[in-house]
Design a protein around this motif. Structure first.
Motif, PDB file in Angstrom:
ATOM      1  N   GLY A 169      -1.305   4.986   7.693  1.00  0.00           N
ATOM      2  CA  GLY A 169      -1.620   3.950   6.707  1.00  0.00           C
ATOM      3  C   GLY A 169      -2.689   2.999   7.220  1.00  0.00           C
ATOM      4  O   GLY A 169      -3.615   2.628   6.486  1.00  0.00           O
ATOM      5  N   ILE A 170      -2.566   2.611   8.477  1.00  0.00           N
ATOM      6  CA  ILE A 170      -3.559   1.703   9.067  1.00  0.00           C
ATOM      7  C   ILE A 170      -4.935   2.351   9.064  1.00  0.00           C
ATOM      8  O   ILE A 170      -5.934   1.735   8.666  1.00  0.00           O
ATOM      9  N   GLU A 171      -4.997   3.621   9.452  1.00  0.00           N
ATOM     10  CA  GLU A 171      -6.288   4.310   9.466  1.00  0.00           C
ATOM     11  C   GLU A 171      -6.881   4.407   8.055  1.00  0.00           C
ATOM     12  O   GLU A 171      -8.084   4.213   7.857  1.00  0.00           O
ATOM     13  N   HIS A 172      -6.017   4.696   7.088  1.00  0.00           N
ATOM     14  CA  HIS A 172      -6.473   4.834   5.701  1.00  0.00           C
ATOM     15  C   HIS A 172      -7.026   3.507   5.173  1.00  0.00           C
ATOM     16  O   HIS A 172      -8.104   3.463   4.578  1.00  0.00           O
ATOM     17  N   PHE A 173      -6.305   2.428   5.392  1.00  0.00           N
ATOM     18  CA  PHE A 173      -6.756   1.112   4.932  1.00  0.00           C
ATOM     19  C   PHE A 173      -8.073   0.726   5.619  1.00  0.00           C
ATOM     20  O   PHE A 173      -8.962   0.159   4.989  1.00  0.00           O
ATOM     21  N   LEU A 214      -2.576  -6.533   2.371  1.00  0.00           N
ATOM     22  CA  LEU A 214      -1.197  -6.292   2.773  1.00  0.00           C
ATOM     23  C   LEU A 214      -0.850  -4.874   2.330  1.00  0.00           C
ATOM     24  O   LEU A 214      -1.087  -4.514   1.182  1.00  0.00           O
ATOM     25  N   SER A 215      -0.322  -4.082   3.241  1.00  0.00           N
ATOM     26  CA  SER A 215      -0.088  -2.674   2.922  1.00  0.00           C
ATOM     27  C   SER A 215       1.087  -2.490   1.978  1.00  0.00           C
ATOM     28  O   SER A 215       1.878  -3.403   1.739  1.00  0.00           O
ATOM     29  N   HIS A 216       1.206  -1.267   1.486  1.00  0.00           N
ATOM     30  CA  HIS A 216       2.399  -0.846   0.778  1.00  0.00           C
ATOM     31  C   HIS A 216       3.587  -0.891   1.739  1.00  0.00           C
ATOM     32  O   HIS A 216       3.414  -0.927   2.954  1.00  0.00           O
ATOM     33  N   HIS A 217       4.776  -0.859   1.164  1.00  0.00           N
ATOM     34  CA  HIS A 217       6.018  -0.832   1.939  1.00  0.00           C
ATOM     35  C   HIS A 217       6.038   0.418   2.809  1.00  0.00           C
ATOM     36  O   HIS A 217       5.936   1.532   2.298  1.00  0.00           O
ATOM     37  N   ILE A 218       6.131   0.233   4.133  1.00  0.00           N
ATOM     38  CA  ILE A 218       6.177   1.383   5.031  1.00  0.00           C
ATOM     39  C   ILE A 218       7.625   1.800   5.285  1.00  0.00           C
ATOM     40  O   ILE A 218       7.938   2.979   5.318  1.00  0.00           O
ATOM     41  N   SER A 239       3.765   7.253   9.217  1.00  0.00           N
ATOM     42  CA  SER A 239       3.327   6.644   7.969  1.00  0.00           C
ATOM     43  C   SER A 239       2.597   5.327   8.250  1.00  0.00           C
ATOM     44  O   SER A 239       1.586   5.001   7.612  1.00  0.00           O
ATOM     45  N   PHE A 240       3.094   4.604   9.231  1.00  0.00           N
ATOM     46  CA  PHE A 240       2.505   3.326   9.654  1.00  0.00           C
ATOM     47  C   PHE A 240       1.109   3.549  10.236  1.00  0.00           C
ATOM     48  O   PHE A 240       0.134   2.925   9.795  1.00  0.00           O
ATOM     49  N   THR A 241       0.994   4.462  11.186  1.00  0.00           N
ATOM     50  CA  THR A 241      -0.308   4.650  11.843  1.00  0.00           C
ATOM     51  C   THR A 241      -1.327   5.281  10.884  1.00  0.00           C
ATOM     52  O   THR A 241      -2.477   4.854  10.826  1.00  0.00           O
TER      53      THR A 241
END
Ligand code: ZN
Ligand code: ZN
Length: 799
Positions: free
Chosen positions: A484-488, A465-469, A480-482
């Motif tokens: 973040g997805i790539e980073h995860f 589950l990601s950090h708060h976007i 930040s959302f996109t």
């Protein structure tokens, strides 16, 4: 080879890198006189040990019994090997691997050992704001890639000095392979900058920054996951200036106190809260505020105060230098994500900050502070259901034998053993995965909802589950959302093959999902809430799911939000709901709760409400038009939302007519309620198919007592009790119809402790087992996890 020597190969998975696992294994092996080696690869930690069988057995036992503080072991796999009589124990160099399954740990607050060094004038890291070790310091926020090694972090540009390198390479040292290890000679440095980031010659940046705060200035401070804005919490003018410059009207600011004693001066801190405040995760804990201890502008009209303790050495030093609590709030303009890149902060925060206390260690991933509530132990004023426990409970479903899924509510737990309610799960918690009971057949990306967005990447038996976007309403948050997805995806080596999304066609997260070229899985909003609660409890259902929140898109195209679902992970049936009421003006009705009062009064009093209601007087000019809108159904979508019912009652009790942040009216209504007041308003349940609960009945009762002069705090409490009672009634009815004895409570309404405690107590008294959230937010921050497990479950079933 003789049988008095054993050799075992060991593989450990979980959060075992960057947490001192190898030095721990090394010293354990040395203590037990074992030979062999230990190393890291992309899947975790591997080791081989050889020696006396008893010593080898003790080694394996101690590893699981007593791992380093930040380690989280998922699995230990051992294999017996043929001994070959090696000598000594060594640490193998890290090797890049094909599969990346090793877990990066969450950022962790400065440990006691580092803190002692920080304050020891004889230590070479005395007063050094970047001191850290294997047991503490930055992790997730500085990691750019795996394996977790220094070149893959934002510490890469800092070459270790000889003394740091010696510590880094010494297996007996607390800093052995601590990737962010550094000292004043070789590590990051503080600097003070003026408005817009202009360099300011300051002999001692920290002392200058502290002086600025004491003088009432606004300071931007670079933290672990982004920039904060700080002011001295006791200076009224400073707090007011920050509020004005940030364009933030009412939303409370969090406060950082130097330590537990200082926190206790500001708020009531019980045992559970103290444990949360001092945990290495260091969340913001929402606490009952002591009046008059900080400036009024810090949390206007709020009975609660968000308090946290220092979690970086810089915070410790700054708090000591200032000599009092400071406001520490996200460094952003109202709706934008928190600034984390220096240049963005210097320009973006220029209109707000008088100066910047910054440094040259980059932040790789923007991460907000986490927010939690502490509760349990006591339930002041909660009433038993008073109807006796009927003989209708299915056998063996009682609470007595079940695990303590919600310890504390029934009052049977030892005092002080409360629980944590996570409101915002971010820094200090992320990226710890949620382990699921049934593995995902294919990797899943779940895109979450619109507000309080998080995403979730899941594969195998883990859901990250990601950090708060944030609220996906602008380009910066979407980026930040996109990103973040790539980073995860890179960090955890997950290439999704299925994408899950909310049914709301206008959510940016939904549009993003549907643009991807992969199998997609739409998940109804409230089903996702219940699935998230199930996953949080390691449960697969079926259960009676009570999903109460603001609004979510229903399968019939209307807005839902007061739902009783019979649900498992794969699907649901709508068992019942609150009676739909028009939202006059659509989104305007969310921003202006008085419009919901108008709609509910119309439903409660078909021939007109009693004369003289304050809410009608205050909104006299627009009242008739809004009623007409509700009547004609023009620009008035109907909704069964429980959140809107709270709004209606809040405005009716003159809590407020308009809101400045999501959920504000409901938050203030909870605070208004007198926790000692007894009595509960009731309402009717009708319907042969899905049952329908007339929320207007509560509004009628509220109005009646209001006109009789019953004090508003008592009415607010009886309304809360009424909500708990209707949850009980709905669940009892659903149990009669479906034969289920377990209830999952989810949705943003359950951030309200009064509702959660009382609903859980009533349900327990009626023999239900109650599942509540603990690790994952009940609000929309938990939606992506729910979507992921629903997609996984449908994938398993071949649907
Ligand atoms: Zn440390
Ligand atoms: Zn150094």
């Amino acid at each position: 080879m003789s049988s008095d020597v054993a050799r075992v190969s060991v593989r450990v998975t979980g959060t075992v890198q960057g947490v001192g696992f190898r030095p721990f294994v090394y010293s354990l092996a040395a203590r037990l006189g074992l030979s062999g080696f230990v190393g890291n690869d992309s899947a975790g930690v591997f080791a081989e040990v050889e020696g006396a069988p008893a010593a080898v057995a003790e080694f394996l036992a101690a590893m699981e019994r007593d791992p380093p503080p930040l380690a989280r072991i998922d699995q230990v796999v051992t294999k017996n090997m043929r001994p070959y009589g090696g000598t000594g124990f060594s640490i193998a160099p890290s090797a890049p691997g094909a599969r990346r399954t090793a877990l990066v740990s969450a950022d962790s607050a400065t440990c006691a050992d580092c803190l002692a060094e920080l304050r020891d004038p004889a230590d070479r890291r005395y007063a050094y704001p970047f001191i850290n070790c294997t047991n503490c310091g930055p992790r997730f926020t500085i990691v750019a890639d795996v394996p977790y090694d220094r070149p893959n972090t934002t510490m890469a540009p800092f070459a270790m000095c000889e003394r740091c390198a010696a510590e880094y390479h010494d297996p007996a040292n607390r800093r052995f392979h601590a990737q962010p290890v550094c000292c004043p000679a070789c590590g990051p440095r503080l600097s003070l900058r003026g408005r817009g980031g202009a360099a300011v010659p300051a002999g001692d940046p920290l002392a200058a920054a502290a002086a600025l705060l004491r003088d009432g200035g606004v300071l931007a401070v670079k933290g672990l996951g982004g920039y904060h804005l700080a002011v001295a919490a006791r200076i009224e003018a400073a707090a007011a200036a920050l509020r004005a410059r940030k364009h933030r009207e009412d939303k409370p600011f969090a406060v950082m106190a130097a330590g537990l004693a200082a926190a206790r001066e500001l708020a009531e801190v019980d045992q559970t809260a103290a444990a949360l405040l001092t945990s290495p995760r260091r969340p913001i804990v929402l606490l009952p505020r002591r009046p008059g201890t900080v400036a009024a502008a810090v949390a206007p009209g709020n009975r609660q105060l968000g308090v946290m303790l220092p979690y970086t050495p810089l915070h410790h030093l700054l708090l000591e230098a200032v000599g009092g609590p400071i406001v520490l709030t996200s460094g952003n303009l109202s709706d934008e994500p928190i600034a984390y890149r220096d240049e963005d902060a210097f320009t973006g925060l220029a209109p707000i900050a008088d100066a910047f206390l910054t440094h040259d260690r980059a932040i790789h991933t923007r991460t907000d502070d986490s927010v939690v509530r502490a509760w349990g132990g006591r339930v002041a004023g909660s009433e038993p259901a008073g109807r006796g426990v009927a003989g209708s409970e299915p056998a063996g479903r009682g609470v007595a034998g079940s695990e303590p899924a919600w310890g504390g509510v029934a009052g049977s737990e030892p005092a002080g053993r409360g629980r944590e309610m996570v409101i915002r799960r971010s820094r200090g918690y992320v990226p710890e995965p949620v382990t699921v009971a049934a593995a995902f057949p294919r990797p899943v990306l779940a895109c979450g909802a619109e507000l309080k967005n998080t995403f979730c990447l899941a594969a195998g038996d883990r859901a990250f589950l990601s950090h708060h976007i944030g609220d996906l309403e602008n380009a910066a948050t979407l980026r930040s959302f996109t990103e973040g997805i790539e980073h995860f995806a890179r960090l955890f080596g997950i290439e999704p093959e299925v994408v899950a999304y909310d049914l709301h066609p206008e959510y940016l997260s939904t549009k993003y999902a549907l643009d991807l070229d992969m199998d997609s899985c739409g998940v109804q909003h409230h089903h996702a809430h219940i699935a998230s609660c199930l996953a949080d409890n390691g449960h697969a259902g079926p259960v009676i799911g009570v999903a109460f929140d603001g609004t979510g898109y229903g399968t019939d195209g209307t807005l839902w939000g007061g739902e009783f679902l019979v649900a498992d992970l794969a699907g649901f049936e709508r068992a019942g709901h609150l009676a739909p009421v028009p939202m006059p003006g659509g989104a305007a009705a969310i921003r202006q709760p008085w419009r919901m009062t108008a709609a509910y009064l119309r439903a409660a009093f078909p021939s007109g409400p009693p004369a003289g209601l304050d809410v009608v007087k205050r909104n006299d000019r627009n009242w008739a038009a809004v009623i007409q809108m509700a009547e004609r159904g023009v620009n008035a979508p109907v909704s069964s939302s429980a959140g809107r019912l709270f709004d209606a009652v809040a405005a009716l009790l003159s809590v407020r007519d308009t809101i400045n942040y999501e959920g504000q009216a409901a938050v203030e209504l909870e605070q208004l309620a007198d926790p000692g007041a007894t009595g509960a308003y009731g309402c009717e349940i009708t319907g042969q198919g899905p049952f329908c609960i007339e929320g207007a009945g509560l509004v009628r009762a509220v109005t009646g007592e209001l006109t009789e002069g019953v004090p508003a705090p008592v009415i607010a409490a009886r309304f809360h009790n009424g909500i708990a009672a209707l949850i009980e009634d709905g669940c009892v009815l659903a149990r009669e119809r479906y034969g289920l004895g377990e209830v999952a409570l989810s949705g943003g309404v359950f951030q309200n402790l009064l509702v959660t405690e009382r609903a859980a107590a009533r349900l327990a008294a009626r023999g239900f087992r109650v599942l509540l959230h603990s690790r994952v937010p009940c609000n929309d921050g938990g939606i992506s996890l729910g979507q992921a497990v629903v997609a996984g479950s449908r994938d398993r079933a071949g649907r």
